[in-house]
Write a protein that holds these residues in place. Sequence first.
Motif, PDB file in Angstrom:
ATOM      1  N   LEU A  46     -19.056  16.332 -46.951  1.00  0.00           N
ATOM      2  CA  LEU A  46     -18.490  16.293 -48.309  1.00  0.00           C
ATOM      3  C   LEU A  46     -19.349  15.421 -49.227  1.00  0.00           C
ATOM      4  O   LEU A  46     -19.776  15.846 -50.298  1.00  0.00           O
ATOM      5  N   ALA A  47     -19.602  14.190 -48.796  1.00  0.00           N
ATOM      6  CA  ALA A  47     -20.464  13.287 -49.579  1.00  0.00           C
ATOM      7  C   ALA A  47     -21.838  13.260 -48.922  1.00  0.00           C
ATOM      8  O   ALA A  47     -21.949  13.272 -47.705  1.00  0.00           O
ATOM      9  N   LYS A  48     -22.874  13.194 -49.749  1.00  0.00           N
ATOM     10  CA  LYS A  48     -24.238  13.240 -49.204  1.00  0.00           C
ATOM     11  C   LYS A  48     -24.652  11.890 -48.634  1.00  0.00           C
ATOM     12  O   LYS A  48     -24.572  10.865 -49.293  1.00  0.00           O
ATOM     13  N   VAL A  49     -25.107  11.939 -47.391  1.00  0.00           N
ATOM     14  CA  VAL A  49     -25.491  10.747 -46.642  1.00  0.00           C
ATOM     15  C   VAL A  49     -26.999  10.756 -46.461  1.00  0.00           C
ATOM     16  O   VAL A  49     -27.603  11.805 -46.342  1.00  0.00           O
ATOM     17  N   SER A  50     -27.618   9.569 -46.480  1.00  0.00           N
ATOM     18  CA  SER A  50     -29.054   9.513 -46.226  1.00  0.00           C
ATOM     19  C   SER A  50     -29.436   8.201 -45.576  1.00  0.00           C
ATOM     20  O   SER A  50     -28.846   7.160 -45.876  1.00  0.00           O
ATOM     21  N   ALA A  51     -30.432   8.259 -44.698  1.00  0.00           N
ATOM     22  CA  ALA A  51     -30.929   7.038 -44.068  1.00  0.00           C
ATOM     23  C   ALA A  51     -31.734   6.213 -45.073  1.00  0.00           C
ATOM     24  O   ALA A  51     -32.003   5.038 -44.861  1.00  0.00           O
ATOM     25  N   THR A  52     -32.146   6.842 -46.188  1.00  0.00           N
ATOM     26  CA  THR A  52     -32.904   6.129 -47.211  1.00  0.00           C
ATOM     27  C   THR A  52     -31.944   5.530 -48.234  1.00  0.00           C
ATOM     28  O   THR A  52     -31.123   6.247 -48.791  1.00  0.00           O
ATOM     29  N   PRO A  53     -32.023   4.205 -48.469  1.00  0.00           N
ATOM     30  CA  PRO A  53     -31.107   3.584 -49.433  1.00  0.00           C
ATOM     31  C   PRO A  53     -31.265   4.204 -50.822  1.00  0.00           C
ATOM     32  O   PRO A  53     -32.338   4.683 -51.172  1.00  0.00           O
ATOM     33  N   GLY A  54     -30.185   4.180 -51.592  1.00  0.00           N
ATOM     34  CA  GLY A  54     -30.244   4.666 -52.961  1.00  0.00           C
ATOM     35  C   GLY A  54     -29.928   6.142 -53.089  1.00  0.00           C
ATOM     36  O   GLY A  54     -30.267   6.775 -54.091  1.00  0.00           O
ATOM     37  N   LYS A  55     -29.257   6.712 -52.083  1.00  0.00           N
ATOM     38  CA  LYS A  55     -28.970   8.147 -52.105  1.00  0.00           C
ATOM     39  C   LYS A  55     -27.985   8.509 -53.220  1.00  0.00           C
ATOM     40  O   LYS A  55     -28.223   9.435 -53.988  1.00  0.00           O
ATOM     41  N   THR A  56     -26.886   7.782 -53.298  1.00  0.00           N
ATOM     42  CA  THR A  56     -25.858   8.106 -54.288  1.00  0.00           C
ATOM     43  C   THR A  56     -26.218   7.456 -55.615  1.00  0.00           C
ATOM     44  O   THR A  56     -26.357   6.239 -55.704  1.00  0.00           O
ATOM     45  N   ARG A  57     -26.416   8.276 -56.638  1.00  0.00           N
ATOM     46  CA  ARG A  57     -26.876   7.774 -57.939  1.00  0.00           C
ATOM     47  C   ARG A  57     -25.809   7.855 -59.019  1.00  0.00           C
ATOM     48  O   ARG A  57     -25.964   7.267 -60.086  1.00  0.00           O
ATOM     49  N   LEU A  58     -24.786   8.669 -58.766  1.00  0.00           N
ATOM     50  CA  LEU A  58     -23.768   8.900 -59.785  1.00  0.00           C
ATOM     51  C   LEU A  58     -22.411   8.481 -59.241  1.00  0.00           C
ATOM     52  O   LEU A  58     -22.260   8.199 -58.056  1.00  0.00           O
ATOM     53  N   ILE A  59     -21.417   8.469 -60.106  1.00  0.00           N
ATOM     54  CA  ILE A  59     -20.032   8.237 -59.686  1.00  0.00           C
ATOM     55  C   ILE A  59     -19.485   9.586 -59.244  1.00  0.00           C
ATOM     56  O   ILE A  59     -19.425  10.527 -60.041  1.00  0.00           O
TER      57      ILE A  59
END
Length: 197
Positions: A46-59
């Motif tokens: 549902l929510a995008k996950v990433s091993a690289t920090p800074g993945k989620t940029r928006l609310i």
Amino acid sequence: MNASFKCSSAKLSQLPDDGLREIALIGRSNVGKSSLINLLTGKAALAKVSATPGKTRLINHFLVNEPDGSKWYLVDLPGYGYARASKSEKEKFARIIVDYITGAPQLHYLFVLVDSRLEPQKIDLEFITMLGERGIPFGIIFTKSDKQSVDKTASNIARYGRILLETWEQLPPMLVTSSAKKQGAEQVLEFIGKILG
Ligand code: GTP
Ligand code: MG
């Protein structure tokens, strides 16, 4: 529960205006906010996950439909503390985060996510202090508990409590999760249920 993606917002004027209450997740980049959204909703992607920090940029707003017909939003926020050197609050905790936690009309409760492996981090303590100064109600969720033994998690949380009690009269609610091992979701959901009561 049944959850679905509602919308992404880059500023407050874009937030949903349907009056539903919002429970938001905040914390350092990579602490596991998006992973926890997926654990709580039982939807792995549902929510995008990433091993690289800074993945989620928006609310990001996820609409939760309860079996009894009630609805609320689970909100995924961008992380703080990632490659931000400035001392100004708005830059340390990106503007979008500060705008949301101080100005979102439907924000009902905030969970600050903290990595259960680490000793208390200055940036988290500063963020928590800011919440206290602004009177924003919050609880702490210790993430990634699968990374160490149950005893080690417990002693890290106890240490966290001792540090908070140096400046706070009372400890906030504290919960423990592991998205990797799918642990802690029931406790968090039960807590949210009480808050929304
Ligand atoms: P940003 O969107 O960049 O702020 O990060 P985030 O806080 O949303 O973190 P995200 O959920 O994307 O997870 C970051 C990394 O940590 C990913 O590689 C996840 O697989 C991993 N991760 C998240 N939760 C857990 C957990 O409970 N246990 C373990 N072992 N890894 C986890
Ligand atoms: Mg994320």
